[in-house]
Design a protein around this motif. Structure first.
Motif, PDB file in Angstrom:
ATOM      1  N   ALA A  24       0.838  -1.174  -0.079  1.00  0.00           N
ATOM      2  CA  ALA A  24       0.026  -0.029  -0.085  1.00  0.00           C
ATOM      3  C   ALA A  24       0.994   1.242  -0.039  1.00  0.00           C
ATOM      4  CB  ALA A  24      -1.084   0.178   1.184  1.00  0.00           C
ATOM      5  N   ASP A  25       1.129   1.877  -1.109  1.00  0.00           N
ATOM      6  CA  ASP A  25       2.175   2.992  -1.268  1.00  0.00           C
ATOM      7  C   ASP A  25       1.597   3.831  -2.479  1.00  0.00           C
ATOM      8  OD1 ASP A  25       2.510   1.418  -3.413  1.00  0.00           O
ATOM      9  OD2 ASP A  25       4.403   0.867  -2.840  1.00  0.00           O
ATOM     10  N   SER A  26       0.163   3.965  -2.655  1.00  0.00           N
ATOM     11  CA  SER A  26      -0.122   5.070  -3.694  1.00  0.00           C
ATOM     12  C   SER A  26      -1.471   5.471  -2.998  1.00  0.00           C
ATOM     13  CB  SER A  26      -0.452   4.349  -4.794  1.00  0.00           C
ATOM     14  OG  SER A  26      -1.261   3.243  -5.020  1.00  0.00           O
ATOM     15  N   TRP A  27      -2.003   6.429  -3.720  1.00  0.00           N
ATOM     16  CA  TRP A  27      -3.471   6.921  -3.469  1.00  0.00           C
ATOM     17  C   TRP A  27      -4.535   5.971  -3.872  1.00  0.00           C
ATOM     18  CZ3 TRP A  27      -1.265  11.693  -6.382  1.00  0.00           C
ATOM     19  CH2 TRP A  27      -0.592  12.462  -5.496  1.00  0.00           C
ATOM     20  N   ILE A  28      -4.409   5.374  -5.125  1.00  0.00           N
ATOM     21  CA  ILE A  28      -5.114   4.546  -5.819  1.00  0.00           C
ATOM     22  C   ILE A  28      -4.381   3.602  -6.454  1.00  0.00           C
ATOM     23  CG2 ILE A  28      -7.204   4.144  -7.301  1.00  0.00           C
ATOM     24  CD1 ILE A  28      -7.941   7.211  -7.241  1.00  0.00           C
ATOM     25  N   ASP A  29      -5.002   2.293  -6.150  1.00  0.00           N
ATOM     26  CA  ASP A  29      -4.558   1.046  -6.845  1.00  0.00           C
ATOM     27  C   ASP A  29      -5.552   0.362  -7.760  1.00  0.00           C
ATOM     28  OD1 ASP A  29      -2.970  -1.241  -7.952  1.00  0.00           O
ATOM     29  OD2 ASP A  29      -2.600  -1.955  -5.926  1.00  0.00           O
ATOM     30  N   VAL A  30      -5.375   0.230  -8.939  1.00  0.00           N
ATOM     31  CA  VAL A  30      -6.436   0.032  -9.846  1.00  0.00           C
ATOM     32  C   VAL A  30      -6.173  -1.483 -10.490  1.00  0.00           C
ATOM     33  CG1 VAL A  30      -7.957   0.719 -11.852  1.00  0.00           C
ATOM     34  CG2 VAL A  30      -7.036   2.481 -10.601  1.00  0.00           C
ATOM     35  N   LYS A  31      -7.155  -2.540  -9.970  1.00  0.00           N
ATOM     36  CA  LYS A  31      -7.119  -3.566 -10.696  1.00  0.00           C
ATOM     37  C   LYS A  31      -8.321  -3.990 -11.634  1.00  0.00           C
ATOM     38  CE  LYS A  31      -4.047  -5.523  -7.069  1.00  0.00           C
ATOM     39  NZ  LYS A  31      -4.376  -4.597  -5.933  1.00  0.00           N
ATOM     40  N   GLY A  32      -9.269  -2.909 -11.402  1.00  0.00           N
ATOM     41  CA  GLY A  32     -10.269  -3.108 -11.956  1.00  0.00           C
ATOM     42  C   GLY A  32     -10.280  -2.647 -13.609  1.00  0.00           C
ATOM     43  N   ILE A  33     -11.265  -2.777 -14.456  1.00  0.00           N
ATOM     44  CA  ILE A  33     -11.198  -2.588 -15.725  1.00  0.00           C
ATOM     45  C   ILE A  33     -12.330  -1.378 -16.088  1.00  0.00           C
ATOM     46  CG2 ILE A  33     -11.913  -3.733 -18.048  1.00  0.00           C
ATOM     47  CD1 ILE A  33     -11.494  -5.994 -15.025  1.00  0.00           C
ATOM     48  N   ASP A  52      -9.637  -8.872 -18.307  1.00  0.00           N
ATOM     49  CA  ASP A  52      -8.413  -8.023 -18.561  1.00  0.00           C
ATOM     50  C   ASP A  52      -8.201  -6.874 -17.253  1.00  0.00           C
ATOM     51  OD1 ASP A  52      -8.026  -9.189 -21.112  1.00  0.00           O
ATOM     52  OD2 ASP A  52      -9.480  -7.472 -21.958  1.00  0.00           O
ATOM     53  N   ASN A  53      -7.824  -7.520 -16.168  1.00  0.00           N
ATOM     54  CA  ASN A  53      -7.633  -6.618 -14.780  1.00  0.00           C
ATOM     55  C   ASN A  53      -6.571  -5.624 -15.281  1.00  0.00           C
ATOM     56  OD1 ASN A  53      -9.694  -8.235 -13.080  1.00  0.00           O
ATOM     57  ND2 ASN A  53      -8.337  -9.942 -13.452  1.00  0.00           N
ATOM     58  N   GLY A  54      -6.957  -4.706 -14.596  1.00  0.00           N
ATOM     59  CA  GLY A  54      -6.018  -3.420 -14.709  1.00  0.00           C
ATOM     60  C   GLY A  54      -6.019  -2.916 -16.017  1.00  0.00           C
ATOM     61  N   CYS A  55      -6.876  -3.008 -16.862  1.00  0.00           N
ATOM     62  CA  CYS A  55      -6.945  -2.382 -18.325  1.00  0.00           C
ATOM     63  C   CYS A  55      -8.103  -1.533 -18.701  1.00  0.00           C
ATOM     64  CB  CYS A  55      -6.686  -3.796 -19.271  1.00  0.00           C
ATOM     65  SG  CYS A  55      -5.643  -4.860 -19.256  1.00  0.00           S
ATOM     66  N   GLY A  56      -7.875  -0.782 -19.666  1.00  0.00           N
ATOM     67  CA  GLY A  56      -8.940   0.122 -20.226  1.00  0.00           C
ATOM     68  C   GLY A  56      -9.379   1.154 -19.205  1.00  0.00           C
ATOM     69  N   ASN A  57      -8.504   1.655 -18.462  1.00  0.00           N
ATOM     70  CA  ASN A  57      -8.614   2.577 -17.308  1.00  0.00           C
ATOM     71  C   ASN A  57      -8.188   4.022 -18.041  1.00  0.00           C
ATOM     72  OD1 ASN A  57      -9.724   0.848 -15.119  1.00  0.00           O
ATOM     73  ND2 ASN A  57      -7.700   0.141 -15.363  1.00  0.00           N
ATOM     74  N   VAL A  58      -9.074   5.115 -17.673  1.00  0.00           N
ATOM     75  CA  VAL A  58      -8.688   6.507 -18.113  1.00  0.00           C
ATOM     76  C   VAL A  58      -8.232   7.461 -16.803  1.00  0.00           C
ATOM     77  CG1 VAL A  58      -9.576   8.312 -19.334  1.00  0.00           C
ATOM     78  CG2 VAL A  58      -9.881   6.150 -20.010  1.00  0.00           C
ATOM     79  N   TRP A  59      -7.257   8.137 -17.150  1.00  0.00           N
ATOM     80  CA  TRP A  59      -6.877   9.156 -16.128  1.00  0.00           C
ATOM     81  C   TRP A  59      -6.967  10.535 -16.821  1.00  0.00           C
ATOM     82  CZ3 TRP A  59      -5.096   4.426 -15.947  1.00  0.00           C
ATOM     83  CH2 TRP A  59      -4.881   3.782 -14.529  1.00  0.00           C
ATOM     84  N   ARG A  60      -7.618  11.562 -16.274  1.00  0.00           N
ATOM     85  CA  ARG A  60      -7.765  12.871 -16.907  1.00  0.00           C
ATOM     86  C   ARG A  60      -8.140  13.869 -15.883  1.00  0.00           C
ATOM     87  NH1 ARG A  60     -12.747  11.238 -19.364  1.00  0.00           N
ATOM     88  NH2 ARG A  60     -11.911  11.006 -21.144  1.00  0.00           N
ATOM     89  N   ASN A  61      -7.447  15.003 -15.988  1.00  0.00           N
ATOM     90  CA  ASN A  61      -7.706  16.329 -15.064  1.00  0.00           C
ATOM     91  C   ASN A  61      -7.126  16.026 -13.578  1.00  0.00           C
ATOM     92  OD1 ASN A  61      -8.502  17.661 -17.343  1.00  0.00           O
ATOM     93  ND2 ASN A  61     -10.487  16.926 -17.201  1.00  0.00           N
ATOM     94  N   ASN A  62      -6.307  15.145 -13.351  1.00  0.00           N
ATOM     95  CA  ASN A  62      -5.855  15.030 -11.887  1.00  0.00           C
ATOM     96  C   ASN A  62      -4.872  15.832 -11.848  1.00  0.00           C
ATOM     97  OD1 ASN A  62      -7.850  12.365 -11.403  1.00  0.00           O
ATOM     98  ND2 ASN A  62      -6.729  11.687 -13.077  1.00  0.00           N
TER      99      ASN A  62
END
Length: 488
Positions: free
Chosen positions: A389-398, A431-441
């Motif tokens: 645990a060393d980040s704000w968010i850990d994304v394994k979802g899709i 496809d765990n951890g795939c298809g995620n989008v980051w914007r305006n953070n």
């Protein structure tokens, strides 16, 4: 064997009281005049990000009769548009927006308030506001319009929280336990200020048309000094066993939890097999493990406008702020959707998470799809680094959208990257951890973190890549914004 933790000291949080004064006046020598409604509506922004903002209106009845329905209308300038809304029914004609009350908040007593919220793509602010046809800054007493039913154009997002039902006031732990055990669709359970100690669990379901509400002020505090008794192999409500959870919804969909505080418990709020749960404006702090857990396919749920601090006091590596789904190693207990914990389409909006959240402020588990994490503020002080645990968010979802969040890190703590993704192998395969989008953070890594957004195992997502937009920003990073090419 029975285990019981020692009693903890209650913490009281202040909350402002609301009072209503109703005055009826009569003309001298004549009959009393008819009671009237006088509504005003005040706009406020609740969060702002690079490409938009969140806001809402508070409607106040300054008259001497109850309003039984309201309509707020306004215009947005070209280039701005409402992208989502809640606590209302929305319709649109060009740049003109019309919001009518939802089923649960149409009645506004004299001196009372109601409200609704929305997100806007663009920076334009509402103009020309009216409430029930008069300017939003208030008009004279008028006739309350009947509740309206609107036909929503295709593509318009609306959210209707729980309609009004019978209201049950509770002021003791025993009364709250009885209310949870006997809750019925459409009912509102209202907490008085005070401390409630005990095991608080419900297995009663609301419905889409008649959800159930549990609400109270911030100084209505739920504490569970458990756990005690012999635990079952998998956590389900069991006679003689106290889970230690501050509040537990199990097989109880269509609930709204609003305003109160949960503290000094093993876990904070656990939502099991309870889709369509809304948690709004709660406070969770000083808990042994995670603060809020959507588990056992509690899909289509929302956590918003809430505050989470001081988690993982006993098991730091399991002290997540918000936990979506379950690790695949726990699907044997929690995989109730074809062997998978499908906590899909959960929204985490406009919350303040940290400091001293020992694990990730948000942990998105494998096998979950299409959530939204928007407008949150992360204070990374106190992240322990235990159990990775060393980040704000850990994304394994899709297929998650992560946008408009603001994160900071400063000592003490262990910090690797602002946002991370991981590709976990599961059966059935996703496809765990795939298809995620980051914007305006916006990310301030405090000179400790490498990347604002670290994408791992890029090749595993070749068919469904993660996307990091150039609208994300970072300061005080050891390496930079991200380890993959950005998208304009």
């Amino acid at each position: 064997m029975s285990l019981r933790k020692s009693s903890r000291r209650a913490v009281f949080l202040g909350a402002a009281g609301i009072s209503a004064v109703v005055a009826l006046t009569a003309a001298v020598g004549g009959p009393a005049r008819a009671a009237g409604v006088n509504l005003s509506a005040a706009f406020a922004q609740t969060s702002v990000w690079t490409s938009g903002y969140g806001g809402g209106y508070t409607i106040t009845n300054r008259g001497d009769a109850a309003a039984t329905g309201w309509t707020v209308e306004f215009d947005l300038p070209a280039g701005s548009a409402v992208s989502s809304s809640w606590s209302s029914v929305r319709t649109q004609t060009g740049q003109h927006y019309r919001f009518t009350n939802a089923g649960f908040n149409g009645t506004v007593p004299p001196g009372g308030t109601a409200g609704f919220g929305f997100n806007v793509a663009g920076s334009g602010l509402p103009a020309g506001c009216t409430v029930n046809g008069v300017p939003c800054d208030g008009g004279g007493p008028g006739t309350t319009p009947p509740p309206t039913t609107s036909t929503t154009p295709p593509g318009t997002t609306t959210t209707t929280p729980p309609p009004a039902g019978g209201t049950l006031d509770v002021s003791t732990a025993a009364q709250l336990q009885a209310a949870l055990a006997n809750a019925a669709p459409g009912q509102a359970i209202r907490l008085a200020a005070g401390t409630y100690r005990g095991s608080f669990v419900t297995t009663k379901a609301g419905t889409a048309a008649r959800p159930i509400t549990l609400a109270g002020p911030a100084n209505a505090v739920l504490i569970n000094d458990g756990p005690s008794g012999d635990a079952p192999d998998c956590p389900v409500p069991t006679a003689g066993w106290d889970s230690g959870y501050g509040l537990w919804l199990s097989g109880a969909p269509y609930w709204t939890l609003r305003g109160f505080t949960v503290q000094e418990s093993k876990k904070g709020i656990v939502v099991d097999d309870s889709p369509h749960t809304t948690i709004d404006g709660v406070t969770v702090h000083h808990v042994d493990e995670e603060a809020v857990h959507f588990r056992r396919s509690s899909a289509d749920s929302v956590l918003k406008n809430s505050t989470i601090t001081y988690t993982g006091l006993v098991q730091p590596g399991y002290g997540e702020g918000v936990y979506l789904g379950s690790a695949n190693s726990n699907w044997g207990c929690h995989g109730n959707s074809g062997g998978v914990d499908r906590g899909d389409r959960i929204q985490v909006l406009d919350n303040h998470i940290g400091p001293f959240v020992a694990a990730e402020p948000i942990d998105v588990k494998e096998g979950t799809f299409s959530g939204v994490i928007r407008g949150n503020t992360f204070d990374g002080r106190g992240i322990t680094g235990q159990n990775s645990a060393d980040s704000w968010i850990d994304v394994k979802g899709i297929g998650y959208t992560i946008e408009g969040n603001t994160g900071t890190f400063a000592p003490p703590g262990t910090f690797a990257n602002g946002y991370e993704n991981h590709n976990t192998s599961t059966s059935p395969s996703f496809d765990n951890g795939c298809g995620n989008v980051w914007r305006n953070n916006k990310s301030d890594l405090g000179g400790a973190g490498d990347y604002a957004i670290k994408i791992s195992s890029v090749s595993k997502c070749a068919a469904n890549p993660n996307v990091v937009y150039a609208s994300n920003t970072v300061t005080n990073a050891r390496s930079g914004l991200t380890n993959i090419p950005v998208t304009p």
